[in-house]
Each structure stands twice: as C-alpha cells, then as structure tokens.
Motif scaffolding. Structure first.
Motif, PDB file in Angstrom:
ATOM      1  N   ASP A  64       1.069  -1.456   0.044  1.00  0.00           N
ATOM      2  CA  ASP A  64      -0.141  -0.304   0.179  1.00  0.00           C
ATOM      3  C   ASP A  64       1.101   0.716  -0.469  1.00  0.00           C
ATOM      4  OD1 ASP A  64      -2.884  -1.036  -0.112  1.00  0.00           O
ATOM      5  OD2 ASP A  64      -2.693  -1.299   2.352  1.00  0.00           O
ATOM      6  N   PHE A  65       2.183   1.176   1.133  1.00  0.00           N
ATOM      7  CA  PHE A  65       2.863   2.393   0.706  1.00  0.00           C
ATOM      8  C   PHE A  65       3.673   2.040  -0.280  1.00  0.00           C
ATOM      9  CE2 PHE A  65       7.796   2.995   1.003  1.00  0.00           C
ATOM     10  CZ  PHE A  65       7.628   4.423   1.476  1.00  0.00           C
ATOM     11  N   LYS A  66       4.297   1.145  -1.501  1.00  0.00           N
ATOM     12  CA  LYS A  66       4.793   1.136  -2.789  1.00  0.00           C
ATOM     13  C   LYS A  66       3.580   1.991  -3.577  1.00  0.00           C
ATOM     14  CE  LYS A  66       7.967  -0.258  -5.206  1.00  0.00           C
ATOM     15  NZ  LYS A  66       9.649   0.479  -5.002  1.00  0.00           N
ATOM     16  N   SER A  67       2.668   1.304  -3.722  1.00  0.00           N
ATOM     17  CA  SER A  67       1.371   1.987  -4.758  1.00  0.00           C
ATOM     18  C   SER A  67       0.970   3.378  -4.547  1.00  0.00           C
ATOM     19  CB  SER A  67       0.008   1.105  -4.675  1.00  0.00           C
ATOM     20  OG  SER A  67      -0.401   1.137  -3.412  1.00  0.00           O
ATOM     21  N   GLY A  68       1.510   4.575  -3.145  1.00  0.00           N
ATOM     22  CA  GLY A  68       1.266   4.949  -3.468  1.00  0.00           C
ATOM     23  C   GLY A  68      -0.455   5.566  -2.328  1.00  0.00           C
ATOM     24  N   ASP A  70      -0.873   4.327   1.265  1.00  0.00           N
ATOM     25  CA  ASP A  70      -0.403   5.043   2.387  1.00  0.00           C
ATOM     26  C   ASP A  70      -0.208   6.859   2.361  1.00  0.00           C
ATOM     27  OD1 ASP A  70      -1.394   3.275   3.652  1.00  0.00           O
ATOM     28  OD2 ASP A  70       0.015   1.708   3.654  1.00  0.00           O
ATOM     29  N   VAL A  71       0.735   6.796   1.508  1.00  0.00           N
ATOM     30  CA  VAL A  71       1.443   8.045   1.818  1.00  0.00           C
ATOM     31  C   VAL A  71       0.520   9.091   1.449  1.00  0.00           C
ATOM     32  CG1 VAL A  71       2.823   9.553  -0.571  1.00  0.00           C
ATOM     33  CG2 VAL A  71       3.749   7.340   0.098  1.00  0.00           C
ATOM     34  N   ILE A  72      -0.889   9.115   0.582  1.00  0.00           N
ATOM     35  CA  ILE A  72      -2.064   9.389   0.444  1.00  0.00           C
ATOM     36  C   ILE A  72      -2.804  10.176   1.360  1.00  0.00           C
ATOM     37  CG2 ILE A  72      -4.297  10.673  -1.109  1.00  0.00           C
ATOM     38  CD1 ILE A  72      -2.404   9.430  -3.427  1.00  0.00           C
ATOM     39  N   GLU A  75      -1.203  12.138   3.917  1.00  0.00           N
ATOM     40  CA  GLU A  75      -0.826  13.871   3.614  1.00  0.00           C
ATOM     41  C   GLU A  75      -2.277  14.313   3.853  1.00  0.00           C
ATOM     42  OE1 GLU A  75      -0.451  13.624  -0.471  1.00  0.00           O
ATOM     43  OE2 GLU A  75       2.723  13.510  -0.056  1.00  0.00           O
ATOM     44  N   PRO A  88       5.338   5.659   5.612  1.00  0.00           N
ATOM     45  CA  PRO A  88       5.473   6.850   4.652  1.00  0.00           C
ATOM     46  C   PRO A  88       5.750   7.983   5.458  1.00  0.00           C
ATOM     47  CG  PRO A  88       2.995   6.799   5.318  1.00  0.00           C
ATOM     48  CD  PRO A  88       3.911   5.321   5.495  1.00  0.00           C
ATOM     49  N   ALA A 209      -6.075   7.190  -5.168  1.00  0.00           N
ATOM     50  CA  ALA A 209      -4.652   6.244  -5.663  1.00  0.00           C
ATOM     51  C   ALA A 209      -4.945   5.274  -6.053  1.00  0.00           C
ATOM     52  CB  ALA A 209      -4.155   5.796  -4.296  1.00  0.00           C
ATOM     53  N   LYS A 211      -7.685   2.483  -5.184  1.00  0.00           N
ATOM     54  CA  LYS A 211      -7.483   1.635  -4.850  1.00  0.00           C
ATOM     55  C   LYS A 211      -9.021   1.378  -4.718  1.00  0.00           C
ATOM     56  CE  LYS A 211      -6.631  -1.141  -0.923  1.00  0.00           C
ATOM     57  NZ  LYS A 211      -5.795  -1.478   0.862  1.00  0.00           N
TER      58      LYS A 211
END
Length: 303
Positions: A64-68, A70-72, A75, A88, A209, A211
C-alpha cells in the motif's frame, strides 16, 4: 518508538483477535462434537495462524505504501491520527517491511508443514489458500484489493472465517465436518464487515490512489447497507442452526453481542462529521466480531 514498536504498528498486531476467534471456535467445536482437544496442536495452530496474519498485514502495508495509498493517506490525515503508518513517515523502509513479512511467513510455513505431516495434506491445502490471499491481497501481480471485484473481501471471508475454523477443527478431530463450515460462515461475514467499514475511513485516499476496494467501488451508502446485512446474516445463520438443533442451545450466547450491533446501526444512521466517525464504526465492528466469536467458542466449551 523502538524497532519492535514499529514492527507492531506495521503488522497491526492489535487486530490479532480477529484470527484467534475462528481458531478458538473451530477447536472447541471439535470438543463439543468429538470430545477431543490437543493443547499442543492447538498452540501450534495459534502460532502458525498468528504469524500468517502478521505477515499478511505487513505485506499489505508494504505494498500500500509502494502503490502510493499510504503516502496519500499520510498527507490527508492529521499527524496525530491514530491510524498512521510507519512507512510513509520513513520510520522503516519498504525493504525492511518486506523482510519483516518474510520473517513472519517463515514460522507460519514451518508450522503448516509440521501439521501437514501429522494431520494430513488437507492442512497444506487450507494453509496454502490462506497464504495466497494473505500475500496477493495487495501485492503484485494480482493486487486483489485494487481490482474492484470484491476479490479481497472474498479472501478475507475465507481466510479469517471459514478456513481457520475448518482447519482448527480438522487438526483436532481428523476430519472435515459440515458444522465447521457452518460455524466459519458467520465469523467470516463479520470479519468481512470489519474490512468494509474500515475502508470507509480511507474512502477518499483509496479513491485518489486508485485502490478499488468494494467500499470505494460500491460507494459509502451501499457499503454501509452491505455491512449491516452481513452482520445480520451472521446472527441469522447461528439462530437458524440452533433452531434446527445443528448447534447446541448455549450458542444463543452470541446474542449477548447485540448491543454492539445496535451501536453499529446507530453509527450507520449518524451523519459522519470526520473520518473519526468511521474509526468508531470500525472499532465497534471489530469488537462485535471478536465478542461474537468468543461467545461461540464458550458455548461449545460448556456444551
């Protein structure tokens, strides 16, 4: 926070009761039907299942971090948000997370192979299905949770309900009983409800993202209605089974969890002011699932 603390948060170990409930229920179902209970085998099943659950959560957070996703999420939510993730926030790396997942998978595999040797190949088949869904829930190339077909929800239903109940019953009794399938169904439905309600928290982040979980694809209202129905079906399955004398009368103890269901309904009907509303909903659903499963296990133990 220390490294063990980071791994605890990465693996979301606080959710372990979700996998323990069907194991207790399946094991004690064997006690009710056949008056068999091997504590050593039970301990191994718990160990293997716990490690597999932690591995699943860890690999889930890694990708989930790799796909972005958890980064979103990191934020979008405030720094003190209780559901924050370690990747993240750069407290661990993606490589370290994958290594941690592997270290959890390893003892799960060892236990699975040992139980297969003493109980039979059915253990390996059930464990392999669980491991498949554990890894490919979000990991490539399948990424079941991103496809919007309800595949990850089906995986949760099987891996945290039907499969561990069947498996824990089988290693105790030596055979697969239709009753173990029956008991696993409401537990799987309740665990699926946790996922559906959990995804309400991250609804906007997941949508942004890409998902496409069931909740995101169906929409907030339809997901809430689905979760309501799945929980209701759990009570109906057990009630009908007791009425038909397939399960012992003390199984009606699960009705003691109804106040949590009523609380769940109240939260469905209350307009959400912030994501914290869905956090409360998820916590209530989690508590309901664990209490329901625990009461089911107690009923088998005293019958």
């Amino acid at each position: 926070m220390s490294l063990p603390g980071h791994i605890f948060r990465l693996s979301r170990a606080q959710f372990l009761p979700v996998i323990l409930s069907p194991i207790f229920a399946g094991s004690l179902l064997a006690w009710w039907t056949d008056r068999v209970f091997n504590s050593q085998i039970f301990s191994l099943v718990v160990l293997g299942s716990v490690c597999l659950h932690l591995a699943a959560n860890t690999i889930d957070d890694a990708y989930d971090f790799k796909s972005g996703v958890d980064v979103i999420s990191n934020e979008m939510f405030p720094p003190d948000f209780g559901g924050w993730k370690v990747l993240p926030r750069k407290l661990m790396t993606f490589g370290q997370a994958k290594l941690a997942a592997f270290l959890f998978f390893l003892p799960a595999l060892a236990v699975g192979l040992y139980l297969t040797a003493i109980a039979g190949p059915i253990v390996f088949v059930l464990g392999s299905i669980g491991a498949f869904f554990a890894y490919f829930h979000v990991a490539p190339p399948l990424r079941l949770g991103y496809r919007g077909l309800g595949l990850s929800e089906i995986g949760i239903f099987l891996s945290f309900g039907v499969l561990p109940t069947i498996g824990s019953f089988y290693v105790q009794s030596g055979y697969i009983s239709p009753l173990s399938v029956l008991v696993g169904i409401p537990l799987g439905l309740l665990t699926t409800t946790i996922l559906v309600n959990h995804d309400q928290i991250f609804f906007d982040a997941y949508g942004k993202a890409g998902k496409r979980s069931f909740t995101v694809t169906a929409g907030r209202k339809a997901a809430a209605v689905t979760a309501f129905i799945l929980t209701l079906l759990s009570y109906i399955v057990v009630s009908v089974a007791v009425f038909l004398r397939m399960l012992p009368l003390p199984t009606v103890l699960v009705l003691l969890s109804l106040p949590l269901y009523f609380r769940q309904i109240q939260l469905y009907r209350t307009p959400a002011q912030s994501p914290l509303h869905f956090v409360k909903l998820t916590q209530t659903t989690f508590a309901l699932s664990v209490v329901f499963g625990s009461l089911l296990a107690v009923a088998f133990a005293i019958s």
